[in-house]
Design an enzyme around this catalytic site. Structure first.
Site, PDB file in Angstrom:
ATOM      1  N   GLU A 130      19.992  88.188 -41.739  1.00 56.60           N
ATOM      2  CA  GLU A 130      20.829  87.694 -40.612  1.00 56.60           C
ATOM      3  C   GLU A 130      19.910  87.226 -39.299  1.00 56.60           C
ATOM      4  O   GLU A 130      20.384  87.063 -38.639  1.00 56.60           O
ATOM      5  CB  GLU A 130      21.846  88.759 -39.835  1.00 56.60           C
ATOM      6  CG  GLU A 130      22.697  89.399 -40.870  1.00 56.60           C
ATOM      7  CD  GLU A 130      21.452  90.860 -42.330  1.00 56.60           C
ATOM      8  OE1 GLU A 130      21.611  91.625 -42.011  1.00 56.60           O
ATOM      9  OE2 GLU A 130      22.051  89.957 -43.620  1.00 56.60           O
ATOM     10  N   HIS A 168      24.473  92.853 -44.418  1.00 57.75           N
ATOM     11  CA  HIS A 168      23.139  92.624 -44.377  1.00 57.75           C
ATOM     12  C   HIS A 168      23.694  92.604 -46.067  1.00 57.75           C
ATOM     13  O   HIS A 168      24.372  93.487 -46.422  1.00 57.75           O
ATOM     14  CB  HIS A 168      22.188  93.636 -44.558  1.00 57.75           C
ATOM     15  CG  HIS A 168      21.036  93.377 -45.373  1.00 57.75           C
ATOM     16  ND1 HIS A 168      20.269  91.595 -45.251  1.00 57.75           N
ATOM     17  CD2 HIS A 168      19.999  93.980 -45.627  1.00 57.75           C
ATOM     18  CE1 HIS A 168      19.163  91.975 -46.056  1.00 57.75           C
ATOM     19  NE2 HIS A 168      19.231  92.274 -46.202  1.00 57.75           N
ATOM     20  N   GLU A 209      26.572 100.807 -42.169  1.00 56.59           N
ATOM     21  CA  GLU A 209      27.039  99.373 -42.099  1.00 56.59           C
ATOM     22  C   GLU A 209      29.179 100.112 -42.418  1.00 56.59           C
ATOM     23  O   GLU A 209      29.991  99.731 -41.486  1.00 56.59           O
ATOM     24  CB  GLU A 209      27.515  98.917 -43.393  1.00 56.59           C
ATOM     25  CG  GLU A 209      26.277  98.442 -43.587  1.00 56.59           C
ATOM     26  CD  GLU A 209      24.848  99.000 -44.431  1.00 56.59           C
ATOM     27  OE1 GLU A 209      24.063  98.049 -44.285  1.00 56.59           O
ATOM     28  OE2 GLU A 209      24.806 100.149 -44.023  1.00 56.59           O
ATOM     29  N   GLY A 218      19.655  92.991 -41.057  1.00 60.47           N
ATOM     30  CA  GLY A 218      18.940  92.994 -41.747  1.00 60.47           C
ATOM     31  C   GLY A 218      18.014  91.955 -42.063  1.00 60.47           C
ATOM     32  O   GLY A 218      18.227  90.710 -41.438  1.00 60.47           O
ATOM     33  N   SER A 219      17.157  91.158 -43.380  1.00 61.05           N
ATOM     34  CA  SER A 219      16.556  90.604 -42.996  1.00 61.05           C
ATOM     35  C   SER A 219      17.063  89.439 -42.697  1.00 61.05           C
ATOM     36  O   SER A 219      17.003  87.805 -42.999  1.00 61.05           O
ATOM     37  CB  SER A 219      15.550  90.437 -44.057  1.00 61.05           C
ATOM     38  OG  SER A 219      16.832  90.780 -45.072  1.00 61.05           O
ATOM     39  N   GLY A 267      43.568 106.974 -46.732  1.00 63.31           N
ATOM     40  CA  GLY A 267      44.095 108.761 -47.089  1.00 63.31           C
ATOM     41  C   GLY A 267      41.944 108.837 -47.164  1.00 63.31           C
ATOM     42  O   GLY A 267      41.234 109.299 -47.517  1.00 63.31           O
ATOM     43  N   HIS A 321      52.301 110.370 -52.603  1.00 64.63           N
ATOM     44  CA  HIS A 321      50.904 111.238 -52.604  1.00 64.63           C
ATOM     45  C   HIS A 321      51.239 111.782 -53.900  1.00 64.63           C
ATOM     46  O   HIS A 321      50.048 111.840 -54.305  1.00 64.63           O
ATOM     47  CB  HIS A 321      50.286 111.644 -51.770  1.00 64.63           C
ATOM     48  CG  HIS A 321      48.843 112.211 -51.524  1.00 64.63           C
ATOM     49  ND1 HIS A 321      48.328 113.115 -52.043  1.00 64.63           N
ATOM     50  CD2 HIS A 321      47.917 111.026 -52.955  1.00 64.63           C
ATOM     51  CE1 HIS A 321      47.462 113.409 -51.473  1.00 64.63           C
ATOM     52  NE2 HIS A 321      47.143 112.503 -52.140  1.00 64.63           N
TER      53      HIS A 321
END
Length: 532
Positions: free
Chosen positions: A29, A71, A48, A26-27, A397, A278
């Site tokens: 970076e 980003h 991502e 992205g800009s 999970g 769970h």
């Protein structure tokens, strides 16, 4: 010699082996990439989540921390499901996130991140945006050391874009020894309990595989003649599942789990949560009168375990110390488990038949990555994992982990085949990972167990008397066409007679290959992880 922040960061990454950078650019970076080092590899992910999960797979394959570039706020937000998984599975991922320049931050700029250090919490071990540009390299070094200290896990560093060209000092070399052992008196207490036990049992968690301690755990089990279970919903294996003393996987339900351990007076839990549930039920955590001992490297986990005596230690060093004190037992060995009958060859294809074919045809050194929650119990019963590092899945999970983890693990290997067994619902969370697999020519075979829906959710619904649940059917997907559109060849299988030739083609293909197998929709696990 004068350094910029960028030069000091890349120098540190080079010295720690973090020269493969996973990301989606992205800009904010862009300045990091000026004069990008020739000895570094940038692995592009098309979303991502894929970047973080593929980096995690790479870390699991190399044993080293993996580097990710994201980003600012939007990119970090997209990645958070994978960050959550990396945290729960204790994978060392070092995340660098872009941020708008420091003079603009106060103005709430476009593509800026408000409170960037707070955003990924609580599912990172460390999160910071340094106060000064010159502090970035040292903050990265601190983050790396925290990521690699047990319990390992993801860390996060936000870097304003104008920091990269600022002057900075190089990070000095430092040693980091991460293994630690319990107090000898604690080890003696556990050893005495095992030596005098009438019927001990061992529960193995993902920490055993994470600390490469399977050989020691096998020796301990054989010396004590104890049966061995794997902890509920474990993200790794940790014990050879074809061993005579292996009993299976504990259920993630309190009363059922305690019932499986009935008759044992000493329970030793190694590298696992006590216990991961769970579905709620009342009752005891362990059978009445049983003493539980718990080895783990995480002080938080040992603190909130509801029962037993916890021993803070890394697993390999703790079990090694225990072996110096535990005597060889004369107890009779448990009887071997009965084998399962081979399912009949029928159409439509039962999932059991597909798993049996996988067991027979997979390369012997294959690494299995699994994300089929509705068939997980059956999968493990029919396809035993027999070697360290041979199995990966999500311990949290949350779906969308398996496919990109398989890509990163395949990139980190020495040529062994990665076999990703994944559901049709699961694969759609991170389908973009197929493109990265194609670009990297990753040696992997993706086997889609396609029951045309979220069968795990349906099974849980049936458990609470909800026979019909909206939004759980998936139709109209042509996964082979989707894969081919991303550069991955594949085959669709709808008849049992076509399973073997499709698998042989997939295992023999040089790069990635996808096999979409249509199976009957009857999940074997009523306690699978949630789909969302």
């Amino acid at each position: 010699m004068k350094y910029t922040v960028r030069e000091a960061v890349f120098d540190f990454c080079r010295r720690t082996g973090m020269t493969t950078l996973f990301g989606n650019p992205g800009s904010t970076e862009l300045r990091m990439f000026r004069d990008f080092p020739e000895d570094f590899q940038y692995v592009l992910a098309l979303q991502e989540t894929v970047a973080v999960a593929a980096a995690a797979g790479h870390a699991l394959g190399t044993g080293r921390a993996a580097l990710v570039s994201l980003h600012s706020a939007g990119g970090v937000g997209h990645s958070l499901g994978a960050v959550f998984n990396a945290y729960r599975d204790r994978v060392p991922v070092v995340i660098l996130a872009g941020q708008q320049s420091r003079p603009m931050v106060q103005l709430r700029p476009f593509l800026g991140a408000d409170e960037p250090a707070s955003f990924p919490r609580p599912y990172v071990k460390y999160s910071r945006q340094p106060e000064r540009a010159e502090d970035v390299p040292a903050a990265l070094a601190e983050a790396y050391r925290i990521a690699m200290t047990p319990p390992r896990g993801p860390v996060f560093l936000s870097v304003p874009e104008d920091d990269w060209d600022a002057a900075a000092e190089p990070v000095p070399d430092r040693e980091l020894h991460t293994s630690f052992t319990a107090d000898p008196a604690a080890l003696r207490e556990v050893a005495d309990a095992l030596n005098t036990a009438r019927s001990p049992v061992i529960v193995v968690g993902p920490g055993v595989d994470d600390d490469n301690a399977q050989d020691l755990v096998v020796e301990l089990a054989e010396r004590t003649c104890a049966p061995v279970w794997i902890s509920p919903l474990s993200g790794r294996s940790g014990f050879p599942e074809d061993h005579r003393q292996f009993r299976g996987f504990l259920p993630p339900v309190r009363d059922q789990l305690a019932a499986r351990l009935e008759g044992h007076d000493v329970i030793l839990v190694l590298g696992a949560q006590v216990f991961s549930y769970h579905v709620h039920s009342e009752g005891r955590y362990v059978p009445e009168g049983a003493r539980l001992f718990h080895f783990d490297c995480d002080p938080a986990q040992t603190a909130w375990a509801p029962v037993g005596t916890s021993v803070l230690t890394t697993i390999r060093s703790g079990v090694g110390g225990l072996l110096e004190l535990v005597e060889r037992s004369e107890r009779p060995l448990p009887e071997p488990r009965a084998g399962l009958a081979v399912p009949q060859v029928t159409d439509p294809i039962p999932p059991e038949l597909l798993v049996e074919a996988l067991r027979e045809l997979m390369p012997p050194d294959a690494v299995v990555v699994e994300e089929i929650p509705s068939n997980r119990e059956m999968f493990h019963a029919r396809l035993p994992i027999t070697r360290p590092g041979g199995f990966l899945t999500t311990g949290s999970g949350a779906l969308g982990w398996g496919l990109p983890v398989a890509v990163g693990r395949a990139m980190a290997g020495s040529g062994e085949r990665v076999v990703c067994v994944i559901g049709d619902g699961s694969i759609m969370y991170s389908i973009q990972a197929l493109w990265t697999a194609a670009q990297q020519r990753a040696p992997m075979t993706v086997v889609v167990v396609n029951n045309h829906g979220y069968e795990a959710v349906k099974a849980l619904g049936r458990r609470i008397d909800l026979p019909v649940i909206p939004g759980t059917d998936i139709h109209g997907l042509d996964l082979v066409q989707v894969a081919q559109g991303m550069g991955v060849p594949g085959r669709t299988v709808t008849k049992a007679a076509d399973i073997e030739p499709a698998l042989l083609e997939g295992f023999g293909h040089e790069g990635p290959f996808l096999i979409d197998v249509s199976v009957t929709a009857h999940g074997s696990s009523a306690y699978a992880p949630e789909a969302h």
